[in-house]
Design an enzyme around this catalytic site. Sequence first.
Site, mmCIF file in Angstrom:
data_model
loop_
_atom_site.group_PDB
_atom_site.id
_atom_site.type_symbol
_atom_site.label_atom_id
_atom_site.label_comp_id
_atom_site.label_asym_id
_atom_site.label_seq_id
_atom_site.Cartn_x
_atom_site.Cartn_y
_atom_site.Cartn_z
ATOM 1 N N ASN A 155 39.168 29.238 33.243
ATOM 2 C CA ASN A 155 39.377 30.063 34.133
ATOM 3 C C ASN A 155 39.309 29.314 35.484
ATOM 4 O O ASN A 155 38.047 29.304 36.057
ATOM 5 C CB ASN A 155 38.642 31.223 34.083
ATOM 6 C CG ASN A 155 39.037 32.419 35.087
ATOM 7 O OD1 ASN A 155 39.778 32.167 35.962
ATOM 8 N ND2 ASN A 155 38.385 33.614 35.096
ATOM 9 N N ARG A 167 43.435 31.002 31.461
ATOM 10 C CA ARG A 167 43.749 32.204 32.458
ATOM 11 C C ARG A 167 44.704 31.924 33.643
ATOM 12 O O ARG A 167 44.346 31.360 34.367
ATOM 13 C CB ARG A 167 42.490 33.114 32.863
ATOM 14 C CG ARG A 167 42.916 34.152 33.446
ATOM 15 C CD ARG A 167 41.529 35.150 33.867
ATOM 16 N NE ARG A 167 41.783 36.286 34.402
ATOM 17 C CZ ARG A 167 41.059 37.097 34.737
ATOM 18 N NH1 ARG A 167 39.686 36.727 34.878
ATOM 19 N NH2 ARG A 167 41.265 38.178 35.585
ATOM 20 N N HIS A 198 44.634 42.338 35.442
ATOM 21 C CA HIS A 198 43.447 42.358 34.517
ATOM 22 C C HIS A 198 43.808 42.823 33.191
ATOM 23 O O HIS A 198 43.209 43.439 32.582
ATOM 24 C CB HIS A 198 42.502 43.666 35.157
ATOM 25 C CG HIS A 198 41.790 43.369 36.377
ATOM 26 N ND1 HIS A 198 41.667 44.239 37.391
ATOM 27 C CD2 HIS A 198 41.037 42.355 36.502
ATOM 28 C CE1 HIS A 198 40.716 43.778 38.289
ATOM 29 N NE2 HIS A 198 40.202 42.636 37.913
ATOM 30 N N ARG A 221 38.219 43.657 48.759
ATOM 31 C CA ARG A 221 39.715 43.750 49.006
ATOM 32 C C ARG A 221 39.885 45.345 49.388
ATOM 33 O O ARG A 221 38.770 46.273 48.887
ATOM 34 C CB ARG A 221 40.430 43.521 47.759
ATOM 35 C CG ARG A 221 40.677 42.038 47.304
ATOM 36 C CD ARG A 221 41.134 41.788 46.024
ATOM 37 N NE ARG A 221 40.560 40.907 45.208
ATOM 38 C CZ ARG A 221 40.627 40.823 43.847
ATOM 39 N NH1 ARG A 221 41.461 41.147 43.356
ATOM 40 N NH2 ARG A 221 39.740 40.107 43.202
ATOM 41 N N GLU A 224 37.254 38.908 28.402
ATOM 42 C CA GLU A 224 38.725 38.315 28.430
ATOM 43 C C GLU A 224 38.736 36.918 27.797
ATOM 44 O O GLU A 224 39.788 36.379 27.698
ATOM 45 C CB GLU A 224 38.797 38.128 30.083
ATOM 46 C CG GLU A 224 39.109 39.465 30.761
ATOM 47 C CD GLU A 224 38.786 39.490 32.240
ATOM 48 O OE1 GLU A 224 37.349 39.467 32.555
ATOM 49 O OE2 GLU A 224 39.471 39.715 32.925
#
Length: 394
Positions: free
Chosen positions: A9, A93, A181, A241, A379
């Site tokens: 990732n 990813r 996600h 964010r 994940e």
Amino acid sequence: MSDAILVLNAGSSSIKFSLFVARDESLGPMLRGQIEGLFTHPRFVAKDDAGATVSEKSWGEGTRLGHGGALDHLAGYVRGELAEHRLIGVGHRVVHGGLEYTRPVRIDAGVLAALEKFVPLAPLHQPHNLTPIRLLLERQPGLAQVACFDTSFHRTNPEIAQRFAIPAELHDAGVRRYGFHGLSYEYIASVLPQHDAQAARGKTVVLHLGNGASMCALEAGRSVASTMGFTAVDGLPMGTRTGALDPGVILYLMDQRGMDARAIEKLIYNQSGLLGVSGISSDMRTLLASDDSRAKTAVDLYCYRIRRELGSLAAALGGLDAIVFTAGIGENSAAIRERVCRDAAWLGVELDPAANADRGPRISTAASRIAAWSLPTNEELMIARHTQRVLGSA
Ligand code: ADP
């Protein structure tokens, strides 16, 4: 000798990795870690399955190791650790698969070129996700690589849920809601049947509350709506964010504050959310521990936005059987779970405070009309499973 899969990732300043080994019918975690500070003060750490540090290395301050240097170190380290195993491939990813990639894909030069076309859709993430893929294609062309996308899981959303109310030409050119996600939601959907068969068949909202945060409506395990849109800045407020922001604010900032695209990008991605509202920290633990009223406002706004999005997603589903909390805040913060569940009392969620303090996994009472769960996401394991399947050795 058993098969192993490396999961990568890659971000702008770090590469996270996990190594999985095929055991019996499943994949077991062997090692995980990261190299961070790639361009400033690189540091490598690897941990075993129990969380104990098994390898560390630090490069001096000011060393620009970059993704290439980091991959060299990782490759050497992984090779040394894999004496007993055979590396069958690397799973990556990748944030954006556009409309084209509705599932993971084995990478070749053509796929890489196609994925590069999505860079304008995710300029802060996609280029970094693709760098190790390109480097490995050049350096080890015989090594199988698989790309797994954050967007794919949401391609089951009905057309209407993917649409902005903008001219059709822009929609057709790809300005639409993609959702992110997805690997986390797919993992939760894969384990939900073990916990709650009714919710797995029915209507569930999953709350992925980490540094990045979003929520996803699942119907029979398939995504039908989510809070993130064209980019991963939409929806809930996050660590830094904004989440959803009236687009008129952007015009105001351009006209009245003379801000250009880069300045606005910095504001909405790096200086807002929990950090911006509190002026203290993007870290939920710090805010929950603070007496400062600005920290309280940030947490209040975070919970309020979740409350509203939960109502919105329940409406999109036309009902609700369960909610599932996951990721850093969702898995670890009993206080945030409690607030969200109490806010959702009107929907039929009845919190079991003792179970919540104990991390559940079920955190609602037996009588609760809507079940509430706290389930860890994974994940990396999702990527490893996909990689194994795509490479055909499952
Ligand atoms: P990422 O999106 O970077 O993978 P994580 O899923 O690790 O992020 O989530 C990071 C967030 O989880 C941070 O805001 C951190 O404060 C929060 N977090 C972790 N543990 C706790 C805890 N015990 N209580 C509250 N928040 C926590």
